[in-house]
Design a protein around this motif. Structure first.
Motif, short mmCIF file in Angstrom:
data_model
loop_
_atom_site.label_atom_id
_atom_site.label_comp_id
_atom_site.label_asym_id
_atom_site.label_seq_id
_atom_site.Cartn_x
_atom_site.Cartn_y
_atom_site.Cartn_z
N ALA A 17 0.84 -1.19 0.00
CA ALA A 17 0.00 0.00 0.00
C ALA A 17 0.88 1.25 0.00
CB ALA A 17 -0.92 0.01 1.22
N THR A 18 0.34 2.34 -0.55
CA THR A 18 1.04 3.62 -0.50
C THR A 18 0.83 4.25 0.87
OG1 THR A 18 -0.89 4.84 -1.29
CG2 THR A 18 0.64 4.00 -2.97
N ARG A 19 1.52 5.34 1.15
CA ARG A 19 1.35 6.03 2.43
C ARG A 19 -0.09 6.47 2.63
NH1 ARG A 19 5.47 8.26 5.52
NH2 ARG A 19 7.55 7.80 4.76
N ARG A 20 -0.69 7.00 1.57
CA ARG A 20 -2.08 7.46 1.69
C ARG A 20 -3.03 6.30 1.97
NH1 ARG A 20 -3.48 12.38 -2.39
NH2 ARG A 20 -1.83 13.76 -1.71
N GLN A 21 -2.79 5.18 1.32
CA GLN A 21 -3.65 4.02 1.56
C GLN A 21 -3.47 3.50 2.97
OE1 GLN A 21 -2.19 1.69 -1.69
NE2 GLN A 21 -3.91 2.23 -3.03
N LEU A 22 -2.23 3.50 3.46
CA LEU A 22 -1.99 3.09 4.85
C LEU A 22 -2.71 4.02 5.81
CD1 LEU A 22 1.82 2.18 4.85
CD2 LEU A 22 -0.11 0.61 5.02
N ARG A 23 -2.60 5.33 5.56
CA ARG A 23 -3.22 6.31 6.45
C ARG A 23 -4.73 6.14 6.46
NH1 ARG A 23 -1.20 9.71 10.42
NH2 ARG A 23 -2.88 11.12 10.92
N ALA A 24 -5.33 5.88 5.31
CA ALA A 24 -6.78 5.67 5.23
C ALA A 24 -7.21 4.45 6.04
CB ALA A 24 -7.21 5.53 3.78
N ALA A 25 -6.30 3.49 6.18
CA ALA A 25 -6.59 2.29 6.95
C ALA A 25 -6.19 2.44 8.42
CB ALA A 25 -5.86 1.10 6.35
N GLY A 26 -5.72 3.65 8.81
CA GLY A 26 -5.33 3.88 10.19
C GLY A 26 -3.95 3.34 10.51
N LEU A 27 -3.09 3.22 9.49
CA LEU A 27 -1.75 2.67 9.68
C LEU A 27 -0.70 3.68 9.23
CD1 LEU A 27 -2.42 -0.86 8.18
CD2 LEU A 27 -2.27 -0.28 10.61
N ARG A 28 0.56 3.41 9.56
CA ARG A 28 1.70 4.21 9.14
C ARG A 28 2.83 3.25 8.79
NH1 ARG A 28 5.29 4.72 13.80
NH2 ARG A 28 4.21 3.84 15.58
N PRO A 29 3.80 3.67 7.97
CA PRO A 29 4.88 2.76 7.61
C PRO A 29 5.68 2.25 8.81
CG PRO A 29 4.87 4.61 6.13
CD PRO A 29 3.87 4.92 7.21
N GLY A 30 5.85 3.06 9.83
CA GLY A 30 6.49 2.59 11.06
C GLY A 30 7.97 2.31 10.91
N GLY A 31 8.68 3.09 10.10
CA GLY A 31 10.12 2.93 10.00
C GLY A 31 10.59 1.91 8.97
N GLN A 32 9.69 1.21 8.34
CA GLN A 32 10.13 0.23 7.34
C GLN A 32 10.58 0.93 6.06
OE1 GLN A 32 7.08 -2.03 5.15
NE2 GLN A 32 5.55 -1.02 6.45
N ASP A 33 11.46 0.28 5.34
CA ASP A 33 11.94 0.81 4.07
C ASP A 33 10.89 0.59 3.00
OD1 ASP A 33 14.39 1.63 5.08
OD2 ASP A 33 15.30 -0.34 4.73
N VAL A 34 11.03 1.31 1.90
CA VAL A 34 10.14 1.13 0.76
C VAL A 34 10.31 -0.30 0.25
CG1 VAL A 34 9.66 1.90 -1.59
CG2 VAL A 34 10.25 3.56 0.17
N ALA A 35 9.20 -0.99 0.02
CA ALA A 35 9.25 -2.39 -0.38
C ALA A 35 9.16 -2.57 -1.90
CB ALA A 35 8.13 -3.17 0.29
N ALA A 36 8.46 -1.64 -2.57
CA ALA A 36 8.28 -1.74 -4.03
C ALA A 36 7.86 -0.37 -4.55
CB ALA A 36 7.24 -2.78 -4.37
N GLN A 37 7.73 -0.28 -5.85
CA GLN A 37 7.24 0.98 -6.41
C GLN A 37 6.32 0.73 -7.58
OE1 GLN A 37 10.84 3.12 -7.35
NE2 GLN A 37 10.64 2.70 -9.52
N LEU A 38 5.41 1.67 -7.76
CA LEU A 38 4.50 1.66 -8.90
C LEU A 38 4.99 2.69 -9.90
CD1 LEU A 38 0.96 1.81 -7.28
CD2 LEU A 38 1.96 -0.11 -8.46
N GLU A 39 4.83 2.39 -11.18
CA GLU A 39 5.15 3.37 -12.20
C GLU A 39 3.98 3.51 -13.15
OE1 GLU A 39 9.98 3.24 -12.56
OE2 GLU A 39 8.77 2.65 -14.28
N ARG A 40 3.61 4.76 -13.37
CA ARG A 40 2.55 5.07 -14.31
C ARG A 40 3.18 5.77 -15.51
NH1 ARG A 40 -2.43 9.24 -13.34
NH2 ARG A 40 -3.38 8.94 -15.38
#
Length: 113
Positions: A17-40
């Motif tokens: 999930a992106t940061r915004r999607q995490l925030r909408a779910a009541g979550l935060r990355p919590g110090g973890q590194d970026v796991a993947a990326q999307l490209e449009r």
């Protein structure tokens, strides 16, 4: 250093999930590194990139304490005070102007005269 997996827009697997999607779910990355990326892809321009985090490693959002609410209210109140006339403008002063609208119009009139 390992490279990140890259997914096309809207084709990321479940569990990311992106940061915004995490925030909408009541979550935060919590110090973890970026796991993947999307490209449009875009024509004649570099692609838009969105970073993804693992949902299973995300932590709950920290609750707002009374002290944090007070600090936020104080910061927002400071953004409403004009630095030139020192009055509460009644709105957040745009950073592009730097002063309240009446002070800005006075200074623009002085420049044009």
């Amino acid at each position: 250093m390992a490279t990140l997996p890259v997914y096309r827009w809207r084709l990321a697997p479940d569990g990311y999930a992106t940061r915004r999607q995490l925030r909408a779910a009541g979550l935060r990355p919590g110090g973890q590194d970026v796991a993947a990326q999307l490209e449009r892809p875009r024509r004649r321009r570099p692609p838009l990139v969105a970073y993804l985090y693992r949902v299973d490693l995300a932590k709950p959002v920290r609750p707002m304490t009374p002290g944090r609410w007070a600090a936020l209210a104080k910061a927002n109140a400071a953004r409403r005070v004009c630095p030139r006339c020192q009055t509460d403008a009644g709105y957040v002063i745009p950073s592009s102007l730097g002063t309240c609208v009446p002070c800005n119009s006075l200074s623009s009139n002085a420049r044009s005269a």
